[in-house]
Design a protein around this motif. Structure first.
Motif: not given
Length: 161
Positions: A150, A153-161
Motif C-alpha cells: 500500500q 502504491q501511494r508513492k507511485r500514485d503521488r509520482q503521477k501528480d
C-alpha cells in the motif's frame, strides 16, 4: 554481506513523559505534532537498535489518534521493528496514557513509521530480518507485506501528480 534475523524484542524502545501545559493546546490536550515528535524519536531509536546503523524516516502512516492526552497525564511511547524488507524497517508505535495512581493504561495513539538503514556513504543498505515472538509481533509481522505494498502504491500514485 549476510545479515542475520533478529528478534523484534531487541528493538523494543520505551519513552515515558509527563505532560505539562507547554505541551498542550488551548483545549488542555497535547499537541498532535508534539506526540508525533516523541513517536518519531522512539521509532528512530528502535530502528537503530535493530539495524545498529544510521537510519532516516522514510514515511509515517496510519497515525490514529484514538483518545486525548491531557495536561498532567503520563504517557508511555513503545516502539519496535515489526517487519523489514531489504533496507527498510516498519516500526509499530503505540502511545498509552497511564493513570499513575491506579496503573490503568489506555491506548491513545498508534502508528506505523518506516525507516531506511544507511551505509557510511548515506546510501540505503540491507538491514536484518525480524523474528516475531509475541502474538502482537506475529500479527503485525504477518500483515506488514500488505501495508508495504500500500505504501509503494501511494508513492507511485503521488509520482503521477
Amino acid at each position: 554481506m549476510t545479515v542475520l534475523a533478529k528478534p523484534a524484542s531487541e528493538s523494543r524502545t520505551t519513552m515515558t513523559q509527563l505532560i505539562f501545559p507547554e505541551d498542550a493546546n488551548f483545549h488542555g490536550t497535547m499537541f498532535g505534532g508534539k506526540v508525533m515528535e516523541y513517536m518519531d524519536k522512539t521509532a528512530a531509536i528502535a530502528s537503530m537498535r535493530h539495524a545498529r546503523i544510521p537510519v532516516v524516516t522514510a514515511s509515517t502512516d496510519s497515525i490514529d489518534f484514538i483518545g486525548p492526552i491531557r495536561v498532567g497525564d503520563v504517557i508511555e511511547i513503545v516502539a519496535f521493528v515489526a517487519w523489514s524488507h531489504n533496507s527498510s524497517m516498519e516500526v509499530y508505535v503505540k502511545v498509552q496514557t497511564e493513570h499513575v495512581y491506579t496503573g490503568e493504561r489506555t491506548t491513545v495513539v498508534t502508528a506505523f513509521f518506516t525507516f531506511v538503514g544507511l551505509d557510511p556513504s548515506g546510501k540505503p543498505t540491507r538491514v536484518p530480518d525480524i523474528l516475531p515472538e509475541t502474538d502482537e509481533e506475529k500479527s503485525l509481522h504477518a500483515s506488514a507485506p500488505k501495508r508495504y505494498e500500500q505504501r509503494k502504491q501511494r508513492k507511485r500514485d503521488r509520482q503521477k501528480d
